[in-house]
Design an enzyme around this catalytic site. Structure first.
Site, PDB file in Angstrom:
ATOM      1  N   GLU A 189       0.816  -1.218   0.000  1.00  0.00           N
ATOM      2  CA  GLU A 189       0.000   0.000   0.000  1.00  0.00           C
ATOM      3  C   GLU A 189       0.846   1.263   0.000  1.00  0.00           C
ATOM      4  O   GLU A 189       2.011   1.259   0.409  1.00  0.00           O
ATOM      5  CB  GLU A 189      -0.909   0.011   1.230  1.00  0.00           C
TER       6      GLU A 189
ATOM      7  N   GLU B 138     -14.326   0.398   7.307  1.00  0.00           N
ATOM      8  CA  GLU B 138     -13.235   0.187   8.261  1.00  0.00           C
ATOM      9  C   GLU B 138     -13.351   1.233   9.364  1.00  0.00           C
ATOM     10  O   GLU B 138     -13.768   2.371   9.104  1.00  0.00           O
ATOM     11  CB  GLU B 138     -11.900   0.342   7.516  1.00  0.00           C
TER      12      GLU B 138
HETATM   13  C1  V0V Z   1     -16.518  -8.155  -0.789  1.00  0.00           C
HETATM   14  N1  V0V Z   1     -17.758  -7.653  -0.849  1.00  0.00           N
HETATM   15  C2  V0V Z   1     -17.685  -6.316  -0.884  1.00  0.00           C
HETATM   16  C3  V0V Z   1     -16.318  -6.020  -0.845  1.00  0.00           C
HETATM   17  N2  V0V Z   1     -15.619  -7.176  -0.777  1.00  0.00           N
HETATM   18  N3  V0V Z   1     -18.635  -5.386  -0.941  1.00  0.00           N
HETATM   19  C4  V0V Z   1     -18.227  -4.110  -0.952  1.00  0.00           C
HETATM   20  N4  V0V Z   1     -16.932  -3.727  -0.932  1.00  0.00           N
HETATM   21  C5  V0V Z   1     -15.950  -4.647  -0.863  1.00  0.00           C
HETATM   22  N5  V0V Z   1     -14.684  -4.280  -0.843  1.00  0.00           N
HETATM   23  C6  V0V Z   1     -19.010  -8.403  -0.881  1.00  0.00           C
HETATM   24  C7  V0V Z   1     -19.119  -9.240  -2.120  1.00  0.00           C
HETATM   25  O1  V0V Z   1     -19.627  -8.492  -3.172  1.00  0.00           O
HETATM   26  C8  V0V Z   1     -20.046 -10.322  -1.654  1.00  0.00           C
HETATM   27  O2  V0V Z   1     -21.368  -9.846  -1.621  1.00  0.00           O
HETATM   28  C9  V0V Z   1     -19.631 -10.551  -0.229  1.00  0.00           C
HETATM   29  O3  V0V Z   1     -19.014  -9.336   0.186  1.00  0.00           O
HETATM   30  C10 V0V Z   1     -18.651 -11.689  -0.073  1.00  0.00           C
HETATM   31  O4  V0V Z   1     -17.610 -11.448  -0.993  1.00  0.00           O
HETATM   32  P1  V0V Z   1     -16.465 -12.509  -1.352  1.00  0.00           P
HETATM   33  O5  V0V Z   1     -15.831 -12.048  -2.592  1.00  0.00           O
HETATM   34  O6  V0V Z   1     -16.986 -13.910  -1.241  1.00  0.00           O
HETATM   35  O7  V0V Z   1     -15.407 -12.228  -0.250  1.00  0.00           O
HETATM   36  P2  V0V Z   1     -15.194 -12.834   1.180  1.00  0.00           P
HETATM   37  O8  V0V Z   1     -16.473 -13.175   1.835  1.00  0.00           O
HETATM   38  O9  V0V Z   1     -14.124 -13.872   1.103  1.00  0.00           O
HETATM   39  O10 V0V Z   1     -14.567 -11.537   1.878  1.00  0.00           O
HETATM   40  C11 V0V Z   1     -15.300 -10.361   2.018  1.00  0.00           C
HETATM   41  C12 V0V Z   1     -14.755  -9.697   3.266  1.00  0.00           C
HETATM   42  C13 V0V Z   1     -13.227  -9.521   3.041  1.00  0.00           C
HETATM   43  C14 V0V Z   1     -15.445  -8.344   3.424  1.00  0.00           C
HETATM   44  C15 V0V Z   1     -15.031 -10.580   4.482  1.00  0.00           C
HETATM   45  O11 V0V Z   1     -13.013  -8.709   1.890  1.00  0.00           O
HETATM   46  C16 V0V Z   1     -12.513  -8.918   4.208  1.00  0.00           C
HETATM   47  O12 V0V Z   1     -12.182  -9.602   5.176  1.00  0.00           O
HETATM   48  N6  V0V Z   1     -12.225  -7.609   4.163  1.00  0.00           N
HETATM   49  C17 V0V Z   1     -11.539  -6.928   5.267  1.00  0.00           C
HETATM   50  C18 V0V Z   1     -10.046  -6.897   5.100  1.00  0.00           C
HETATM   51  C19 V0V Z   1      -9.594  -6.099   3.896  1.00  0.00           C
HETATM   52  O13 V0V Z   1     -10.382  -5.745   3.043  1.00  0.00           O
HETATM   53  N7  V0V Z   1      -8.277  -5.860   3.818  1.00  0.00           N
HETATM   54  C20 V0V Z   1      -7.658  -5.114   2.721  1.00  0.00           C
HETATM   55  C21 V0V Z   1      -7.476  -3.685   3.092  1.00  0.00           C
HETATM   56  P3  V0V Z   1     -22.541 -10.487  -2.491  1.00  0.00           P
HETATM   57  O14 V0V Z   1     -22.206 -10.096  -3.895  1.00  0.00           O
HETATM   58  O15 V0V Z   1     -22.435 -11.969  -2.260  1.00  0.00           O
HETATM   59  O16 V0V Z   1     -23.775  -9.859  -1.948  1.00  0.00           O
HETATM   60  S1  V0V Z   1      -6.209  -3.545   4.304  1.00  0.00           S
HETATM   61  C22 V0V Z   1      -6.351  -1.960   4.970  1.00  0.00           C
HETATM   62  O17 V0V Z   1      -7.370  -1.249   4.632  1.00  0.00           O
HETATM   63  C23 V0V Z   1      -5.363  -1.531   5.836  1.00  0.00           C
HETATM   64  C24 V0V Z   1      -4.155  -2.358   6.130  1.00  0.00           C
HETATM   65  C25 V0V Z   1      -5.453  -0.209   6.502  1.00  0.00           C
HETATM   66  O18 V0V Z   1      -6.386   0.540   6.272  1.00  0.00           O
HETATM   67  O19 V0V Z   1      -4.543   0.128   7.306  1.00  0.00           O
HETATM   68 CO    CO Z   2      -7.866   0.754   4.887  1.00  0.00          CO
END
Ligand code: V0V
Ligand code: CO
Length: 150
Positions: A43, A134
């Site tokens: 990032e 977040e």
């Molecule tokens: C997934 N979905 C989203 C999405 N990602 N909706 C909106 N925005 C997003 N970014 C929706 C997707 O369309 C599906 O909805 C559902 O969630 C499940 O998606 P999936 O592809 O099967 O994904 P999963 O379930 O494996 O994971 C989704 C989650 C995952 C949200 C649980 O992305 C996660 O753990 N995110 C949190 C961590 C993260 O994003 N880290 C990277 C940034 P439908 O279509 O089925 O309804 S790190 C960061 O920001 C840092 C380090 C910082 O700020 O310091």
């Molecule tokens: Co972030």
């Protein structure tokens, strides 16, 4: 209290190329770069503005380290673009508990390490009208995160 927008997370395929777009188009400079293995991202943080009363607002450009990471999966499905929004607070633990109590899924039992030593957690997008949300508390009120030293 959620007191500000801390950052907008933007998913991209090529971090250097995207950094260069924001530099040459808008004049935003990279303030910080980091690899977060746990989150699966490389990032860059670009500071948009800073205030004396609670921190700065950033663009967080995110390139996935792995295809099966959250950002990698998002990119494969949607392409480049806005990935998440992050609200800033002085107390991520209390805010996470409060939101959980209102029936929203909080993804982590306890906040994890975020950019620049911050503590972060995420709310499930399906509980937030489609927005991956977040909550973040900055590491410390110091210059590293855009706070004023005085
Ligand atoms: C997934 N979905 C989203 C999405 N990602 N909706 C909106 N925005 C997003 N970014 C929706 C997707 O369309 C599906 O909805 C559902 O969630 C499940 O998606 P999936 O592809 O099967 O994904 P999963 O379930 O494996 O994971 C989704 C989650 C995952 C949200 C649980 O992305 C996660 O753990 N995110 C949190 C961590 C993260 O994003 N880290 C990277 C940034 P439908 O279509 O089925 O309804 S790190 C960061 O920001 C840092 C380090 C910082 O700020 O310091
Ligand atoms: Co972030």
């Amino acid at each position: 209290m959620l007191s500000r927008i801390d950052h907008i997370g933007i998913a991209c395929h090529d971090l250097d190329a995207t950094v260069e777009f924001y530099r040459s188009t808008y004049g935003f400079e990279v303030h910080h770069r980091e690899v977060n293995e746990e989150q699966g991202v490389r990032e860059a943080m670009l500071r948009v503005n800073g205030t004396d009363d609670g921190g700065a607002t950033w663009l967080q450009l995110l390139q996935p380290l792995r295809e099966d990471s959250p950002v990698g999966k998002w990119l494969a499905r949607h392409g480049e673009g806005v990935h998440h929004i992050a609200f800033g607070t002085d107390d991520v633990d209390a805010e996470a508990d409060a939101v959980r109590g209102r029936g929203v899924r909080v993804l982590y039992d306890a906040p994890r390490r975020g950019s620049m030593g911050s503590r972060i957690t995420f709310l499930h997008p399906q509980d937030c009208h489609g927005v991956l949300t977040e909550i973040v508390t900055a590491a410390a009120p110091d210059a590293a995160r855009g706070h004023s030293a005085h």
